[in-house]
Design an enzyme around this catalytic site. Structure first.
Site, PDB file in Angstrom:
ATOM      1  N   LEU A 129      56.179  52.563  53.654  1.00  0.00           N
ATOM      2  CA  LEU A 129      56.344  53.537  52.570  1.00  0.00           C
ATOM      3  C   LEU A 129      55.542  54.804  52.872  1.00  0.00           C
ATOM      4  O   LEU A 129      56.053  55.916  52.790  1.00  0.00           O
ATOM      5  CB  LEU A 129      55.851  52.895  51.255  1.00  0.00           C
ATOM      6  N   ARG A 272      16.583  29.778  54.299  1.00  0.00           N
ATOM      7  CA  ARG A 272      15.665  30.799  54.818  1.00  0.00           C
ATOM      8  C   ARG A 272      14.381  30.842  53.994  1.00  0.00           C
ATOM      9  O   ARG A 272      14.426  30.861  52.761  1.00  0.00           O
ATOM     10  CB  ARG A 272      16.378  32.159  54.778  1.00  0.00           C
ATOM     11  N   ILE A 345      21.320  39.994  51.464  1.00  0.00           N
ATOM     12  CA  ILE A 345      20.643  38.691  51.392  1.00  0.00           C
ATOM     13  C   ILE A 345      20.326  38.182  52.800  1.00  0.00           C
ATOM     14  O   ILE A 345      19.253  37.629  53.055  1.00  0.00           O
ATOM     15  CB  ILE A 345      21.519  37.672  50.609  1.00  0.00           C
ATOM     16  N   GLU A 371      47.805  49.133  49.701  1.00  0.00           N
ATOM     17  CA  GLU A 371      48.697  48.731  48.605  1.00  0.00           C
ATOM     18  C   GLU A 371      48.264  49.359  47.266  1.00  0.00           C
ATOM     19  O   GLU A 371      48.390  48.759  46.202  1.00  0.00           O
ATOM     20  CB  GLU A 371      48.821  47.208  48.552  1.00  0.00           C
ATOM     21  N   THR A 373      45.164  52.443  46.144  1.00  0.00           N
ATOM     22  CA  THR A 373      43.694  52.501  46.053  1.00  0.00           C
ATOM     23  C   THR A 373      43.228  52.037  44.667  1.00  0.00           C
ATOM     24  O   THR A 373      44.024  51.962  43.724  1.00  0.00           O
ATOM     25  CB  THR A 373      43.212  53.959  46.243  1.00  0.00           C
TER      26      THR A 373
HETATM   27  N1  CAA Z   1      58.063  48.590  38.831  1.00  0.00           N
HETATM   28  C1  CAA Z   1      59.273  49.157  38.612  1.00  0.00           C
HETATM   29  N2  CAA Z   1      59.441  50.499  38.421  1.00  0.00           N
HETATM   30  C2  CAA Z   1      58.335  51.275  38.456  1.00  0.00           C
HETATM   31  C3  CAA Z   1      57.055  50.744  38.680  1.00  0.00           C
HETATM   32  C4  CAA Z   1      56.946  49.340  38.863  1.00  0.00           C
HETATM   33  N3  CAA Z   1      55.747  48.767  39.085  1.00  0.00           N
HETATM   34  N4  CAA Z   1      56.155  51.735  38.684  1.00  0.00           N
HETATM   35  C5  CAA Z   1      56.839  52.879  38.436  1.00  0.00           C
HETATM   36  N5  CAA Z   1      58.146  52.573  38.306  1.00  0.00           N
HETATM   37  C6  CAA Z   1      59.232  53.508  38.017  1.00  0.00           C
HETATM   38  C7  CAA Z   1      58.979  54.232  36.698  1.00  0.00           C
HETATM   39  O1  CAA Z   1      59.487  53.509  35.618  1.00  0.00           O
HETATM   40  C8  CAA Z   1      59.728  55.537  36.913  1.00  0.00           C
HETATM   41  O2  CAA Z   1      61.090  55.350  36.693  1.00  0.00           O
HETATM   42  P1  CAA Z   1      62.017  56.487  35.967  1.00  0.00           P
HETATM   43  O3  CAA Z   1      61.722  57.782  36.653  1.00  0.00           O
HETATM   44  O4  CAA Z   1      63.400  56.014  36.160  1.00  0.00           O
HETATM   45  O5  CAA Z   1      61.573  56.501  34.545  1.00  0.00           O
HETATM   46  C9  CAA Z   1      59.549  55.799  38.402  1.00  0.00           C
HETATM   47  O6  CAA Z   1      59.238  54.532  39.004  1.00  0.00           O
HETATM   48  C10 CAA Z   1      58.440  56.772  38.716  1.00  0.00           C
HETATM   49  O7  CAA Z   1      57.261  56.301  38.142  1.00  0.00           O
HETATM   50  P2  CAA Z   1      55.997  57.235  37.926  1.00  0.00           P
HETATM   51  O8  CAA Z   1      56.428  58.452  37.168  1.00  0.00           O
HETATM   52  O9  CAA Z   1      54.903  56.412  37.365  1.00  0.00           O
HETATM   53  O10 CAA Z   1      55.694  57.697  39.431  1.00  0.00           O
HETATM   54  P3  CAA Z   1      54.531  58.548  40.027  1.00  0.00           P
HETATM   55  O11 CAA Z   1      55.113  59.466  41.018  1.00  0.00           O
HETATM   56  O12 CAA Z   1      53.642  59.099  38.956  1.00  0.00           O
HETATM   57  O13 CAA Z   1      53.722  57.472  40.907  1.00  0.00           O
HETATM   58  C11 CAA Z   1      52.198  55.693  41.317  1.00  0.00           C
HETATM   59  C12 CAA Z   1      53.269  56.286  40.401  1.00  0.00           C
HETATM   60  C13 CAA Z   1      51.691  54.483  40.570  1.00  0.00           C
HETATM   61  C14 CAA Z   1      51.048  56.624  41.590  1.00  0.00           C
HETATM   62  C15 CAA Z   1      52.845  55.247  42.644  1.00  0.00           C
HETATM   63  O14 CAA Z   1      53.248  56.379  43.398  1.00  0.00           O
HETATM   64  C16 CAA Z   1      51.944  54.384  43.485  1.00  0.00           C
HETATM   65  O15 CAA Z   1      51.835  53.187  43.246  1.00  0.00           O
HETATM   66  N6  CAA Z   1      51.270  54.960  44.505  1.00  0.00           N
HETATM   67  C17 CAA Z   1      50.521  54.179  45.461  1.00  0.00           C
HETATM   68  C18 CAA Z   1      51.388  53.816  46.613  1.00  0.00           C
HETATM   69  C19 CAA Z   1      50.846  52.664  47.396  1.00  0.00           C
HETATM   70  O16 CAA Z   1      50.403  51.674  46.855  1.00  0.00           O
HETATM   71  N7  CAA Z   1      50.937  52.766  48.721  1.00  0.00           N
HETATM   72  C20 CAA Z   1      50.554  51.721  49.595  1.00  0.00           C
HETATM   73  C21 CAA Z   1      51.693  51.451  50.552  1.00  0.00           C
HETATM   74  S1  CAA Z   1      51.705  49.930  51.414  1.00  0.00           S
HETATM   75  C22 CAA Z   1      50.344  49.900  52.375  1.00  0.00           C
HETATM   76  O17 CAA Z   1      49.284  50.028  51.885  1.00  0.00           O
HETATM   77  C23 CAA Z   1      50.432  49.650  53.850  1.00  0.00           C
HETATM   78  C24 CAA Z   1      50.874  48.301  54.234  1.00  0.00           C
HETATM   79  O18 CAA Z   1      51.561  48.137  55.224  1.00  0.00           O
HETATM   80  C25 CAA Z   1      50.373  47.135  53.482  1.00  0.00           C
END
Ligand code: CAA
Length: 389
Positions: A129, A272, A345, A371, A373
């Protein structure tokens, strides 16, 4: 020792926990330091974990998985991470970021073709992503997918892909209609053998060093229509819903790291001696241990609760976003708190690479970052609680 009154485990749950504990002690703990040092991907152990059913715990048996529930997944992941968080990362991505998404949104053919090999550990799955210019603000991705008849052409650069250097299949999120912003995102399952799928720079990391992380580059990478996951424009919701499941995995991983650091500290404090006493007799140490234990048990309750909420959602379709974010936030900060205290510790021995304590400390940090912060988890929780989302 403490009893868990809220979550009495069934015989099946006790069994998976015991099996994972024995496997992790015998097969993972002895090699953890060596793989941390070399940064090599532990493919042999991952294959064995696949044979044990750990790479697709919630995947139905008809698709090659263990057919168990989310609590079973959490219990097994906790034990694996207690031995080595890097193995935990690989297991978590395979189970929740890869298999869960395809099981929930994929076609029967996709499940058969992609979930079966990954759930059995014969293939490695990944989820992509993040991009160099879009991490927390995931909706602003720049990677593009354009449809040409029965194929999509993918172009772009992704970063921080767990298992990127070794993955056989990757769930990739791209913009199909950028003007629609997050409503223009679509998800694809990409076979790593596809021309134009290029593995980029491998990241040199502070912790979870045996779990390989890299960039992925897509250069006119042709993905067949049948590999689209869900509908066009559904990608962002899929990404978020899959992360809800992933965050429960990271909470379980954090719990495992914290437990390992706590148990080592408890033992060290009992052995210890300083100033004619065991150091655990000093309030400065014993109070630290009390705080460590209390936070671990609180993190456990939140994590198991999130697992049960996710299980419940299979019948009701209700989201478990709040439970997952609270569990991830609290458990990852607990892992950081506990491992920090564990180094203190252990004193000099906590800082030495001769003991795994410094590894626990390094490994814990990523749980507050990947996943989503801790700041993003707080944002998700606050928005849901205030009724803004
Ligand atoms: N489930 C289903 N739908 C969801 C949802 C969820 N948990 N969260 C949001 N949505 C939907 C909302 O309902 C909304 O839908 P509509 O527009 O149709 O109403 C849409 O998604 C947009 O939601 P937001 O307006 O809340 O979106 P936003 O742009 O403000 O972002 C955020 C929300 C929570 C900040 C999100 O962008 C986020 O989680 N960011 C962090 C990303 C992340 O975790 N990245 C890590 C990637 S993986 C990784 O770490 C590497 C790896 O390989 C492990």
């Amino acid at each position: 020792m403490s009893n868990n009154w809220l979550f009495p485990l069934s015989t099946e749950h006790e069994m998976i926990r015991q099996t994972a504990r024995e496997f992790a002690r015998k097969e993972i703990a002895p090699i953890a330091n060596e793989f941390d040092e070399s940064g090599e991907f532990p493919l042999k152990t991952i294959r064995k974990m696949g044979e044990m059913g750990f790479m697709g715990i919630e995947v139905p048996e008809e698709y090659g998985g263990a057919g168990m529930d989310t609590l079973a997944y959490v219990l097994a992941l906790e034990e694996v991470s207690k031995a080595d968080a890097a193995h935990g990362t690989i297991m978590s991505v395979n189970n929740s970021l890869f298999c869960y998404g395809i099981l929930r949104y994929g076609t029967d053919t996709q499940k058969e073709k992609f979930v079966r090999p990954v759930a059995s550990g014969q293939a490695i799955g990944a989820y992509s992503l993040t991009e160099p210019m879009s991490g927390s603000d995931a909706g602003t991705m720049r990677s593009r997918a354009e449809r040409h008849g029965d194929v999509y052409i993918l172009n772009g650069r992704k970063s921080w892909v767990t298992s990127g250097p070794v993955a056989d299949y990757v769930v990739v999120f791209c913009m199909t209609e950028p003007e629609k912003k997050h409503h223009g995102v679509t998800a694809f399952i990409v076979d790593a053998n596809t021309p134009g799928f290029i593995r980029g720079k491998k990241e040199p990391k502070l912790g979870v060093r045996a779990s390989a992380t890299s960039e992925l580059v897509f250069e006119n990478c042709e993905v067949p229509l049948e590999n689209r996951l869900g509908q066009e424009g559904e990608g962002f919701k899929i990404a978020m819903a899959v992360l809800d499941a992933g965050r429960i995995g990271i909470a379980a991983q954090s719990l495992g790291i914290a437990e390992a650091a706590y148990e080592a500290s408890l033992q060290f404090a009992a052995e210890r001696e300083a100033f004619g006493h065991k150091i655990g007799e000093f309030q400065g140490i014993s109070f630290k241990l009390a705080d460590m234990k209390t936070r671990i048990e609180a993190a456990r309750l939140l994590t198991y609760n999130a697992a049960i909420a996710k299980e419940h959602s299979k019948n009701t379709g209700e989201r478990f976003t709040l439970e997952a974010s609270m569990a991830k936030l609290f458990a990852s900060e607990t892992a950081m708190f506990v491992t920090h205290a564990a180094v203190q510790i252990h004193g000099g021995m906590g800082y030495s690479r001769e003991l795994p304590i410094e590894r626990y400390f390094r490994d814990a940090k990523i749980t507050e970052i990947y996943e989503g912060t801790s700041e993003i988890q707080r944002m998700v929780i606050a928005r849901l609680e205030s009724g803004l989302r």
